[in-house]
Design a protein around this motif. Structure first.
Motif, PDB file in Angstrom:
ATOM      1  N   MET A   8       0.824  -1.211   0.000  1.00 38.02           N
ATOM      2  CA  MET A   8       0.000   0.000   0.000  1.00 38.02           C
ATOM      3  C   MET A   8       0.859   1.262   0.000  1.00 38.02           C
ATOM      4  N   GLY A   9       2.104   1.134   0.428  1.00 40.76           N
ATOM      5  CA  GLY A   9       2.990   2.290   0.464  1.00 40.76           C
ATOM      6  C   GLY A   9       4.053   2.280  -0.616  1.00 40.76           C
ATOM      7  N   LEU A  10       3.823   1.504  -1.691  1.00 38.31           N
ATOM      8  CA  LEU A  10       4.820   1.445  -2.764  1.00 38.31           C
ATOM      9  C   LEU A  10       5.053   2.824  -3.385  1.00 38.31           C
ATOM     10  N   PRO A  11       6.294   3.251  -3.518  1.00 38.43           N
ATOM     11  CA  PRO A  11       6.567   4.519  -4.214  1.00 38.43           C
ATOM     12  C   PRO A  11       6.222   4.391  -5.697  1.00 38.43           C
ATOM     13  N   PRO A  12       5.376   5.250  -6.236  1.00 39.80           N
ATOM     14  CA  PRO A  12       4.985   5.134  -7.646  1.00 39.80           C
ATOM     15  C   PRO A  12       6.160   5.141  -8.615  1.00 39.80           C
ATOM     16  N   VAL A  13       7.181   5.956  -8.338  1.00 41.72           N
ATOM     17  CA  VAL A  13       8.314   6.019  -9.273  1.00 41.72           C
ATOM     18  C   VAL A  13       9.073   4.692  -9.298  1.00 41.72           C
ATOM     19  N   VAL A  14       9.089   3.985  -8.173  1.00 40.42           N
ATOM     20  CA  VAL A  14       9.751   2.675  -8.137  1.00 40.42           C
ATOM     21  C   VAL A  14       8.970   1.672  -8.982  1.00 40.42           C
ATOM     22  N   VAL A  15       7.650   1.675  -8.828  1.00 42.86           N
ATOM     23  CA  VAL A  15       6.813   0.797  -9.653  1.00 42.86           C
ATOM     24  C   VAL A  15       6.992   1.134 -11.128  1.00 42.86           C
ATOM     25  N   ILE A  47      -6.066   7.191  -6.621  1.00 41.28           N
ATOM     26  CA  ILE A  47      -4.666   6.935  -6.960  1.00 41.28           C
ATOM     27  C   ILE A  47      -4.472   6.798  -8.469  1.00 41.28           C
ATOM     28  N   THR A  48      -5.489   6.308  -9.190  1.00 39.16           N
ATOM     29  CA  THR A  48      -5.323   6.152 -10.638  1.00 39.16           C
ATOM     30  C   THR A  48      -5.477   7.477 -11.379  1.00 39.16           C
ATOM     31  N   ILE A  49      -6.366   8.345 -10.918  1.00 37.93           N
ATOM     32  CA  ILE A  49      -6.585   9.603 -11.630  1.00 37.93           C
ATOM     33  C   ILE A  49      -5.509  10.633 -11.311  1.00 37.93           C
ATOM     34  N   SER A  50      -4.848  10.500 -10.157  1.00 38.83           N
ATOM     35  CA  SER A  50      -3.892  11.528  -9.738  1.00 38.83           C
ATOM     36  C   SER A  50      -2.432  11.094  -9.865  1.00 38.83           C
ATOM     37  N   GLU A  51      -2.181   9.892 -10.353  1.00 36.89           N
ATOM     38  CA  GLU A  51      -0.809   9.387 -10.441  1.00 36.89           C
ATOM     39  C   GLU A  51       0.011  10.171 -11.478  1.00 36.89           C
ATOM     40  N   VAL A  52       1.298  10.375 -11.150  1.00 35.83           N
ATOM     41  CA  VAL A  52       2.200  11.098 -12.048  1.00 35.83           C
ATOM     42  C   VAL A  52       3.469  10.290 -12.321  1.00 35.83           C
ATOM     43  N   GLY A  53       4.184   9.940 -11.249  1.00 32.69           N
ATOM     44  CA  GLY A  53       5.523   9.370 -11.397  1.00 32.69           C
ATOM     45  C   GLY A  53       5.577   8.120 -12.246  1.00 32.69           C
ATOM     46  N   ALA A  54       4.741   7.133 -11.928  1.00 31.19           N
ATOM     47  CA  ALA A  54       4.807   5.856 -12.639  1.00 31.19           C
ATOM     48  C   ALA A  54       4.404   5.998 -14.094  1.00 31.19           C
ATOM     49  N   ILE A  55       3.380   6.819 -14.370  1.00 32.54           N
ATOM     50  CA  ILE A  55       2.887   6.889 -15.747  1.00 32.54           C
ATOM     51  C   ILE A  55       3.743   7.781 -16.635  1.00 32.54           C
ATOM     52  N   ILE A  56       4.435   8.731 -16.049  1.00 34.67           N
ATOM     53  CA  ILE A  56       5.303   9.573 -16.888  1.00 34.67           C
ATOM     54  C   ILE A  56       6.565   8.798 -17.276  1.00 34.67           C
ATOM     55  N   ILE A  57       6.969   7.827 -16.437  1.00 28.09           N
ATOM     56  CA  ILE A  57       8.119   6.979 -16.760  1.00 28.09           C
ATOM     57  C   ILE A  57       7.744   5.964 -17.830  1.00 28.09           C
ATOM     58  N   THR A  58       6.578   5.354 -17.705  1.00 33.79           N
ATOM     59  CA  THR A  58       6.184   4.282 -18.621  1.00 33.79           C
ATOM     60  C   THR A  58       5.464   4.777 -19.862  1.00 33.79           C
ATOM     61  N   GLY A  59       4.814   5.961 -19.762  1.00 31.03           N
ATOM     62  CA  GLY A  59       4.064   6.479 -20.902  1.00 31.03           C
ATOM     63  C   GLY A  59       4.818   7.502 -21.716  1.00 31.03           C
ATOM     64  N   GLY A  60       5.726   8.235 -21.081  1.00 28.29           N
ATOM     65  CA  GLY A  60       6.548   9.190 -21.797  1.00 28.29           C
ATOM     66  C   GLY A  60       5.931  10.554 -22.017  1.00 28.29           C
ATOM     67  N   ASN A  61       4.646  10.723 -21.655  1.00 26.33           N
ATOM     68  CA  ASN A  61       4.000  12.039 -21.792  1.00 26.33           C
ATOM     69  C   ASN A  61       4.048  12.524 -23.236  1.00 26.33           C
ATOM     70  N   LEU A  62       3.636  11.665 -24.170  1.00 26.16           N
ATOM     71  CA  LEU A  62       3.892  11.901 -25.590  1.00 26.16           C
ATOM     72  C   LEU A  62       2.721  12.526 -26.337  1.00 26.16           C
TER      73      LEU A  62
END
Length: 225
Positions: A62-69, A158-173
């Motif tokens: 429950m406390g996983l850092p999003p950027v690590v994931v 958590i899904t609508i407000s996530e930044v770190g994990a999705i910007i790493i995997t999605g690239g913000n393209l």
């Protein structure tokens, strides 16, 4: 004022980012609920050897850092990674894959705590009346419905407000001038970096309004008899 004008004029870029955000969030939340609710019910209702270890694992997750994931998913999906041949990196699918591990433990943990807090007589009476495991699970879920809705609210948050994990995997393209993997949260980061604060503010307003609307709807479902 420009931020409000972007919203009212139906700016195509703004609408594309909103649509992408909702799509990725909805798919991630649906998968997380499909995994997290049954997992939480199972952990809350059953006793088995090693259950304590599972509880520690869920609570820790429950406390996983999003950027690590996000980093782990990135490494798994990059070209030389174990799943690199799938070509999923920097796609909406990769963003969903990164968000699900963040939402599942939260939904499962809240569900598990809600089931554990119920009076044990509920299941004992159901079992005494001949209810099977599935019927018992339905009864328990109905009794714990407010807490289960709260788990879904937390998962949506958590899904609508996530930044770190999705910007790493999605690239913000942006691809071909159209949005591909940019969500409202990553767009806020991008627009702020480039000094376009009106656009960043527009996305922030939309994000807050959407969160409020969804939470009002889910809270009404939570309190409905």
């Amino acid at each position: 004022m420009h931020a409000l004008r972007l919203l009212l004029d139906g700016d195509p870029y703004t609408l594309e980012v909103i649509a992408t955000s909702l799509k990725i969030s909805a798919v991630s939340l649906a998968i997380a609920i499909a995994i997290g609710l049954p997992l939480g019910l199972a952990l809350g209702m059953t006793r088995f050897a090693g259950k304590g270890g599972f509880l520690v694992l869920v609570n820790s997750a429950m406390g996983l850092p999003p950027v690590v994931v996000g980093l782990f998913v990135f490494m798994a999906l990059r070209n030389d990674g174990p799943f690199g041949q799938a070509g999923l990196l920097f796609t909406p699918t990769a963003m969903v894959i990164a968000q699900v591990p963040l939402a599942v433990p939260l939904i499962a943990g809240i569900t598990m705590a809600a089931i554990a807090a119920l009076h044990p007589d509920i299941r004992l009476q159901a079992r005494g009346l001949g209810a099977g495991r599935i019927q018992q699970a339905r009864l328990v879920a109905r009794e714990a419905r407010p807490s289960l809705v709260a788990a879904c609210i937390a998962g949506f948050g958590i899904t609508i407000s996530e930044v770190g994990a999705i910007i790493i995997t999605g690239g913000n393209l942006l691809v071909g001038g159209h949005n591909y993997t940019r969500t409202m949260t990553t767009a806020i980061v991008q627009e702020t970096r480039q000094g376009r604060f009106d656009r960043a503010l527009a996305f922030a307003i939309i994000l807050l309004v959407l969160i409020a609307i969804v939470n009002i709807f889910l809270t009404r479902a939570q309190t409905r008899r």
